[in-house]
Design a protein around this motif. Structure first.
Motif, PDB file in Angstrom:
ATOM      1  N   LYS A   1      33.630  34.241 -14.030  1.00 47.79           N
ATOM      2  CA  LYS A   1      33.123  33.103 -14.093  1.00 47.79           C
ATOM      3  C   LYS A   1      33.868  32.004 -14.986  1.00 47.79           C
ATOM      4  O   LYS A   1      34.357  32.454 -16.230  1.00 47.79           O
ATOM      5  CB  LYS A   1      31.551  33.205 -14.607  1.00 47.79           C
ATOM      6  N   ILE A   2      33.983  30.856 -14.521  1.00 45.41           N
ATOM      7  CA  ILE A   2      34.785  29.843 -15.249  1.00 45.41           C
ATOM      8  C   ILE A   2      33.557  29.462 -16.319  1.00 45.41           C
ATOM      9  O   ILE A   2      32.650  28.803 -15.906  1.00 45.41           O
ATOM     10  CB  ILE A   2      35.358  28.706 -14.429  1.00 45.41           C
ATOM     11  N   GLN A   3      34.275  29.396 -17.590  1.00 46.76           N
ATOM     12  CA  GLN A   3      33.095  29.150 -18.830  1.00 46.76           C
ATOM     13  C   GLN A   3      33.445  27.684 -19.151  1.00 46.76           C
ATOM     14  O   GLN A   3      32.343  27.106 -19.496  1.00 46.76           O
ATOM     15  CB  GLN A   3      33.474  29.899 -20.000  1.00 46.76           C
ATOM     16  N   VAL A   4      34.636  27.237 -19.078  1.00 46.16           N
ATOM     17  CA  VAL A   4      34.865  25.720 -19.445  1.00 46.16           C
ATOM     18  C   VAL A   4      35.814  25.067 -18.529  1.00 46.16           C
ATOM     19  O   VAL A   4      36.927  25.695 -17.901  1.00 46.16           O
ATOM     20  CB  VAL A   4      35.488  25.494 -20.963  1.00 46.16           C
ATOM     21  N   VAL A   5      35.515  23.923 -18.135  1.00 39.94           N
ATOM     22  CA  VAL A   5      36.236  23.033 -17.090  1.00 39.94           C
ATOM     23  C   VAL A   5      36.699  21.949 -17.983  1.00 39.94           C
ATOM     24  O   VAL A   5      35.826  21.169 -18.608  1.00 39.94           O
ATOM     25  CB  VAL A   5      35.440  22.722 -15.795  1.00 39.94           C
ATOM     26  N   CYS A   6      37.950  21.754 -18.122  1.00 39.50           N
ATOM     27  CA  CYS A   6      38.558  20.781 -18.865  1.00 39.50           C
ATOM     28  C   CYS A   6      39.118  19.556 -17.744  1.00 39.50           C
ATOM     29  O   CYS A   6      39.984  19.887 -16.815  1.00 39.50           O
ATOM     30  CB  CYS A   6      40.011  21.184 -19.582  1.00 39.50           C
ATOM     31  N   VAL A   7      38.563  18.520 -18.231  1.00 36.94           N
ATOM     32  CA  VAL A   7      38.710  17.452 -17.169  1.00 36.94           C
ATOM     33  C   VAL A   7      39.614  16.185 -17.747  1.00 36.94           C
ATOM     34  O   VAL A   7      38.960  15.681 -18.913  1.00 36.94           O
ATOM     35  CB  VAL A   7      37.448  16.670 -16.760  1.00 36.94           C
ATOM     36  N   GLY A   8      40.642  15.869 -17.347  1.00 37.97           N
ATOM     37  CA  GLY A   8      41.392  14.500 -17.862  1.00 37.97           C
ATOM     38  C   GLY A   8      42.993  14.433 -17.510  1.00 37.97           C
ATOM     39  O   GLY A   8      43.411  14.896 -16.319  1.00 37.97           O
ATOM     40  N   VAL A   9      43.808  14.353 -18.566  1.00 42.21           N
ATOM     41  CA  VAL A   9      45.128  14.079 -18.068  1.00 42.21           C
ATOM     42  C   VAL A   9      45.944  14.938 -18.267  1.00 42.21           C
ATOM     43  O   VAL A   9      45.682  16.193 -18.782  1.00 42.21           O
ATOM     44  CB  VAL A   9      45.606  13.075 -19.442  1.00 42.21           C
ATOM     45  N   ILE A  10      47.058  15.145 -17.220  1.00 35.17           N
ATOM     46  CA  ILE A  10      47.847  16.251 -17.297  1.00 35.17           C
ATOM     47  C   ILE A  10      49.213  15.511 -17.169  1.00 35.17           C
ATOM     48  O   ILE A  10      49.384  14.605 -16.224  1.00 35.17           O
ATOM     49  CB  ILE A  10      47.672  16.927 -15.873  1.00 35.17           C
ATOM     50  N   THR A  11      50.054  15.912 -18.008  1.00 34.65           N
ATOM     51  CA  THR A  11      51.411  15.218 -18.323  1.00 34.65           C
ATOM     52  C   THR A  11      52.544  16.278 -18.259  1.00 34.65           C
ATOM     53  O   THR A  11      52.146  17.542 -18.546  1.00 34.65           O
ATOM     54  CB  THR A  11      51.549  14.468 -19.393  1.00 34.65           C
ATOM     55  N   ALA A  12      53.721  15.885 -17.996  1.00 31.90           N
ATOM     56  CA  ALA A  12      54.938  16.784 -18.113  1.00 31.90           C
ATOM     57  C   ALA A  12      55.676  16.083 -19.081  1.00 31.90           C
ATOM     58  O   ALA A  12      56.168  15.089 -18.813  1.00 31.90           O
ATOM     59  CB  ALA A  12      55.513  17.000 -16.731  1.00 31.90           C
TER      60      ALA A  12
END
Length: 299
Positions: free
Chosen positions: A3-14
């Motif tokens: 089970k996924i415990q934490v979903v992180c939402v936001g910026v994704i950069t390279a």
């Protein structure tokens, strides 16, 4: 997968990060001691920290249909992070060129405008709805409504408030995590301790503020005001250290640690991450953290 415990939402950069002795002057070329390419963004770095500390995590955001986007997706997959909630856009992936100076102990950043954030896909909504926590950055906080997430209904909400938190309503989240600069903007007439306590009492939640080389300070109803001192270790770059702290703090709270102990261990994880030039390559695993803590006790 568990089970996924934490979903992180936001910026994704390279990001491209260079380490130099000193910044170049106009039209000057300097030799870099090292140059690395790495995934970045507050939510993205937090997801990597969570995963390395044994927390099942997922990332939700938008990347471009380009090499930078693939770099980010590959990095998440290597870390065991669920990427099914990531959208792929036709616009370029967000990214920065970062030059870190050893002489000045500072960094200069040139950023490509963030990719247009697409609305969360159906899988992102499913992941968020079933998670224990949703962790958001300054971009992710604006996607909570699109995910169907509000405080008190579903997962708890953690907010890495590194940007734009001056007038934020702390009642919206269960864990408000600004830095000391954000707190001084929110409460210019209060010291950091009183400001943190004020927000925690208003929000009836936990508030933890990072203070750079001074450590961290937090308040909750159960813990009262607590502080965590920084540790001294090798520092190559502090890039992403605050984002690492937030991921580690959440990981330790999920493990069941009291707020002060969670902050102390998050300080250690963030400090150890500074051994790397980028924001994530030196983040310790759970076993590496335990070994460091055991060695520190013996010392």
């Amino acid at each position: 997968m568990s089970k996924i415990q934490v979903v992180c939402v936001g910026v994704i950069t390279a990001d491209t990060v260079a380490l130099v002795d000193k910044y170049p002057a106009a039209d000057e070329r300097v030799l870099a001691e090292a140059i690395v390419r790495s995934v970045g963004g507050p939510a993205a770095i937090a997801a990597i920290a969570l995963s390395r500390l044994g927390i099942q995590s997922a990332i939700v955001g938008t990347v471009g249909d380009d090499q930078d986007g693939q770099l980010a997706l590959d990095a998440f997959k290597r870390e065991g992070i669920d990427t099914s909630g990531v959208n792929v856009s036709t616009t370029p992936t967000s990214g920065s060129v970062i030059v870190a100076s050893k002489l000045q102990s500072t960094r200069a950043i040139s950023t490509r405008q963030p990719v247009t954030q697409m609305a969360p896909n159906d899988q992102a909504k499913k992941l968020a709805a079933s998670a224990d926590w949703v962790h958001v950055d300054h971009v992710g906080i604006n996607n909570l409504n699109n995910l169907g997430i509000t405080r008190g209904k579903g997962p708890k909400i953690s907010f890495d408030a590194g940007y734009g938190a001056k007038s934020f309503d702390v009642k919206q989240v269960d864990l408000f995590a600004p830095n000391d600069r954000q707190m001084s903007e929110r409460y210019p007439d209060l010291d950091i301790a009183k400001a943190v306590q004020r927000d925690a009492e208003i929000g009836e939640n936990m508030v933890v503020a990072t203070m750079g080389s001074k450590g961290s300070i937090g308040f909750s109803k159960s813990s009262g005001l607590v502080t965590a001192a920084p540790i001294r270790t090798e520092v190559v770059s502090t890039l992403g250290a605050g984002d690492v702290f937030h991921g580690a703090l959440l990981a330790k709270l999920i493990e069941g640690l009291e707020l002060k102990s969670a902050m102390e261990q998050a300080n250690v994880v963030a400090a150890l991450s500074c051994r790397g030039l980028d924001g994530q390559s030196a983040i310790p695993t759970k076993l590496e953290l335990e070994a460091f803590l055991n060695e520190s006790k013996r010392g």
